[in-house]
Design a protein around this motif. Structure first.
Motif, mmCIF file in Angstrom:
data_model
loop_
_atom_site.group_PDB
_atom_site.id
_atom_site.type_symbol
_atom_site.label_atom_id
_atom_site.label_comp_id
_atom_site.label_asym_id
_atom_site.label_seq_id
_atom_site.Cartn_x
_atom_site.Cartn_y
_atom_site.Cartn_z
ATOM 1 N N VAL A 1 35.867 50.196 50.336
ATOM 2 C CA VAL A 1 36.906 51.174 50.601
ATOM 3 C C VAL A 1 37.616 51.597 49.311
ATOM 4 O O VAL A 1 37.853 52.765 49.075
ATOM 5 C CB VAL A 1 37.921 50.601 51.590
ATOM 6 C CG1 VAL A 1 39.050 51.582 51.792
ATOM 7 C CG2 VAL A 1 37.225 50.328 52.893
ATOM 8 N N GLU B 1 33.973 44.253 52.128
ATOM 9 C CA GLU B 1 34.565 45.392 52.834
ATOM 10 C C GLU B 1 35.591 46.109 51.954
ATOM 11 O O GLU B 1 35.642 47.299 51.854
ATOM 12 C CB GLU B 1 35.285 44.847 54.060
ATOM 13 C CG GLU B 1 35.297 45.793 55.204
ATOM 14 C CD GLU B 1 33.997 45.693 55.962
ATOM 15 O OE1 GLU B 1 33.734 46.584 56.738
ATOM 16 O OE2 GLU B 1 33.233 44.733 55.756
ATOM 17 N N LYS B 2 36.422 45.288 51.296
ATOM 18 C CA LYS B 2 37.533 45.819 50.540
ATOM 19 C C LYS B 2 37.082 46.756 49.429
ATOM 20 O O LYS B 2 37.585 47.848 49.283
ATOM 21 C CB LYS B 2 38.283 44.642 49.918
ATOM 22 C CG LYS B 2 39.747 44.765 50.120
ATOM 23 C CD LYS B 2 40.450 43.614 49.495
ATOM 24 C CE LYS B 2 41.884 44.008 49.248
ATOM 25 N NZ LYS B 2 42.608 44.329 50.435
ATOM 26 N N PRO C 1 37.619 42.604 60.211
ATOM 27 C CA PRO C 1 37.242 43.684 59.302
ATOM 28 C C PRO C 1 36.177 44.621 59.864
ATOM 29 O O PRO C 1 35.982 45.715 59.355
ATOM 30 C CB PRO C 1 36.712 42.950 58.074
ATOM 31 C CG PRO C 1 36.405 41.584 58.530
ATOM 32 C CD PRO C 1 37.354 41.285 59.636
ATOM 33 N N ARG C 2 35.480 44.199 60.911
ATOM 34 C CA ARG C 2 34.413 45.031 61.469
ATOM 35 C C ARG C 2 34.894 45.946 62.582
ATOM 36 O O ARG C 2 34.117 46.710 63.125
ATOM 37 C CB ARG C 2 33.287 44.168 62.038
ATOM 38 C CG ARG C 2 32.737 43.198 61.075
ATOM 39 C CD ARG C 2 31.544 43.750 60.371
ATOM 40 N NE ARG C 2 31.323 42.984 59.161
ATOM 41 C CZ ARG C 2 30.506 43.372 58.193
ATOM 42 N NH1 ARG C 2 29.867 44.484 58.278
ATOM 43 N NH2 ARG C 2 30.356 42.630 57.141
ATOM 44 N N LYS D 1 28.789 52.908 55.400
ATOM 45 C CA LYS D 1 29.418 52.115 54.354
ATOM 46 C C LYS D 1 28.430 51.664 53.293
ATOM 47 O O LYS D 1 28.690 51.752 52.118
ATOM 48 C CB LYS D 1 30.030 50.864 54.969
ATOM 49 C CG LYS D 1 31.301 51.149 55.657
ATOM 50 C CD LYS D 1 31.830 49.837 56.072
ATOM 51 C CE LYS D 1 33.070 49.977 56.856
ATOM 52 N NZ LYS D 1 33.386 48.680 57.417
ATOM 53 N N ALA E 1 40.603 47.199 56.139
ATOM 54 C CA ALA E 1 40.568 47.234 54.679
ATOM 55 C C ALA E 1 41.112 48.551 54.128
ATOM 56 O O ALA E 1 41.383 48.665 52.949
ATOM 57 C CB ALA E 1 39.140 47.021 54.186
ATOM 58 N N GLN E 2 41.257 49.553 55.012
ATOM 59 C CA GLN E 2 41.772 50.835 54.549
ATOM 60 C C GLN E 2 43.285 50.926 54.670
ATOM 61 O O GLN E 2 43.852 51.982 54.452
ATOM 62 C CB GLN E 2 41.124 51.969 55.349
ATOM 63 C CG GLN E 2 39.642 52.091 55.084
ATOM 64 C CD GLN E 2 38.965 52.983 56.082
ATOM 65 O OE1 GLN E 2 39.116 52.806 57.278
ATOM 66 N NE2 GLN E 2 38.209 53.943 55.598
#
Lengths: 382, 229
Positions: free
Chosen positions: A380, A376-377, B100-101, A107, B145-146
């Motif tokens: 992606v 995170e958002k 989220p992880r 990531k 998040a996806q």
């Protein structure tokens, strides 16, 4: 429709309504950014709006995107493979130690800037020095030659008052200095993390008790206390590690507590509590992974500051004379005439090494810090 | 089977030297299996607090909640764990519902492990759950998040259903979703309720949703609950 697509045009759109005009400006900015990202690929219109849409609409857009774009890359899997996925992970993902770094690197592959990369190389160099001193050092640190020799081909940095080769001493000293730094940072991080987690998660009287204790430790004057302890206790590296570790965890504890309080109120922790997961499970799998990015930079900074403390204490003569660290070398150079004779090859190298090593560690630590908007958002959505 | 809420009062910030702020007092209602109780009220009136107390996550200042005729605040050990699983919560923000992880499959498998489903049965259980909520297996390999808000809210419901709850506290389950997805989630909730006879405590400030879902309704206002029908 004409108005909707006019953000692609070079001319600014003119709307009578001020609000509409402002909106169009914002859209245009977003579009220009997006086009730059897509390298002006013509076939894909209006991708810039994906992020603006309501959450519910996103999946359609993602699926519609052209191949070769990031979303598809992230999945890295054909639709037919899913059944197999349920049953097994790849071997790397099966090993817990590997899993997080792999996910992290996938990531945040570009998480280190060029400057920080320089720090990483420096740190690797010092780590090699610390782990394999015999590989680099030309002589054993105890071997004796003519004292007070100037730099020459056989002794690159000359010799000291008792005839030890200074270059060899420097390589062997790296191990002591870095060991003190990392070991005491480990101790302080462990204590800070535990206390912060416990008081943030359980709150109430646990919180009051632990944070009260933290405040008391926070106001202790560190260096004078360490000097007194070092003078009373038998000077040894182990005591030094313990004292430095036990006296430098408070700020981490406070940061971890604040983050824990925040994450504790998130939906996933609340539902995990509602489902009856144990506090230990919640703390270890839900909270800690989400505060690693706070703890890691603090750990690196604690290492750096412990190394500096060790050097200053050794310079004051409170270190272990049997284990020569860089600070100890400086101390000897000072007390045995290195400064008076202007033997820069004796006192400069350990000083430089301390400075560079601390800088390298701090730079790597900064590299771990999340950049603004690095959530995170966005990773992606790109 | 029912969940009886009796004379609940809640104060915040009460201590030795302060009276505290009263949020609500003497709130009573009953949740029936297979029925929905709709709880309305303006913001900040204590709807969510009431929901959390009902699920046993928070303690009231006064009053009690009875599950199978026993007070839930007196439970300990295994009984408490059993109760925790029987009354579940679903929250407003779906993007916040999963860690989220963790990939979705890990979040789901951890729950199956928690309720002691043997490992070989876990993929089957997961598949059945995904069929119920109408999602493909592809979602398992993704990070939260996806996924979209609607998908996450369905998964949040599916995750709760794995525990086979008797009651679910729905704390504004659709206010973060857009209208078309709201309807999907509400219909899914209705289907699930008919299939397993789950009792809902639906908290919302949207009267239309409450009217659509509820068998009985209550309005929490000025610290008092008024049961409307």
């Amino acid at each position: 429709m004409q108005k909707e697509t006019c953000v692609h045009e070079k001319e600014p759109c003119v709307y009578e309504d001020v609000e509409l005009q402002r909106e169009a400006r914002v859209r245009k900015k977003a579009c220009i950014k997006k086009e730059a990202y897509l390298e002006k690929e013509p076939g894909i219109p209006d991708v810039g709006y994906v992020q603006k849409k309501a959450p519910g609409q996103k999946e359609v857009d993602i699926l519609k995107k052209a191949p070769g774009q990031k979303e598809v890359d992230i999945l890295k899997k054909a639709p037919g493979q899913n059944e197999a996925y349920i049953k097994q992970r790849t071997w790397q993902e099966k090993i817990p130690v590997f899993r997080q770094p792999i996910i992290y690197l996938q990531k945040y592959g570009k998480f280190l800037g060029t400057f920080n990369r320089a720090g990483l190389f420096l740190l690797l160099f010092f780590l090699c020095m610390a782990l394999l001193p015999s590989f680099f050092a030309p002589y054993s640190p105890a071997e004796r030659f003519t004292p007070y020799e100037a730099p020459s081909v056989s002794h690159f940095l000359g010799t000291n008052d008792i005839g030890n080769d200074i270059l060899s001493e420097l390589f062997y000293g790296a191990r002591i200095s870095m060991m003190v730094g990392f070991a005491s940072a480990c101790i302080s991080t462990l204590i800070g993390l535990t206390i912060g987690l416990l008081s943030g998660y359980f709150r109430g009287w646990v919180d009051e008790l632990l944070m009260g204790f933290t405040d008391v430790v926070l106001i202790l004057p560190k260096i004078p206390l360490i000097i007194i302890l070092g003078a009373f206790l038998h000077p040894s590296v182990w005591i030094l590690i313990l004292v430095l570790g036990l006296l430098s965890w408070e700020s981490l504890a406070r940061i971890v507590r604040a983050k824990t309080l925040q994450i504790r109120e998130s939906g996933y922790v609340k539902s995990a509590r509602g489902m009856g997961f144990s506090p230990f499970h919640i703390m270890s799998t839900d909270i800690i992974p989400n505060i690693v990015h706070v703890v890691l930079p603090k750990f690196m900074l604690a290492t750096a500051s412990a190394m500096i403390s060790e050097a200053s204490l050794s310079f004051l003569g409170l270190g272990d004379t049997s284990m020569k660290s860089w600070g100890m070398m400086l101390s000897f150079a000072f007390s045995r005439g290195g400064f008076i004779r202007e033997m820069w090859w004796w006192y400069m190298p350990p000083g430089l090494c301390i400075t560079l090593c601390v800088m390298a560690i701090a730079l790597v630590g900064f590299g771990f810090e999340p950049k603004a908007g690095d959530t995170e958002k966005q990773v992606v959505d790109i | 089977m029912s969940l009886k809420i009796k004379n609940l009062s809640k104060k915040y910030g009460a201590g030795l030297f302060s009276e505290g702020t009263e949020i609500f007092r003497e709130v009573s209602f009953t949740l029936e299996a297979g029925k929905t109780f709709g709880l309305m009220g303006p913001s900040g009136v204590g709807k969510s607090t009431l929901g959390r107390i009902t699920a046993g996550l928070e303690k009231p200042t006064d009053g009690d909640v009875f599950y199978k005729e026993t007070s839930i605040f007196g439970l300990a050990g295994a009984e408490r764990t059993a109760f925790r699983r029987k009354v579940q919560l679903m929250f407003q923000d779906p993007t916040d519902a999963f860690n989220p992880r963790k990939k979705i499959d890990r979040s789901i498998f951890e729950i199956l492990k928690l309720i002691k489903i043997p490992e070989p049965e876990r993929p089957d259980k997961t598949r059945t759950m995904l069929e119920t909520i109408g999602l493909s297996e592809e979602v398992l390999s993704r990070f939260p998040a996806q996924l979209s808000g609607g998908q996450l809210q369905r998964l949040a419901l599916g995750r709760i259903l794995l525990l086979e709850p008797a009651f679910i506290v729905l704390d504004e389950p659709t206010s973060a979703l857009d209208v078309s997805v709201q309807a999907q989630v509400l219909h899914l909730l209705k289907q699930v309720q008919e299939k397993w006879r789950i009792g809902y405590l639906l908290i919302s400030h949207d009267e239309a949703i409450i009217n659509f879902m509820s068998d009985s309704r209550g309005l929490l206002e000025n610290g008092k609950l008024r049961v409307l029908d």
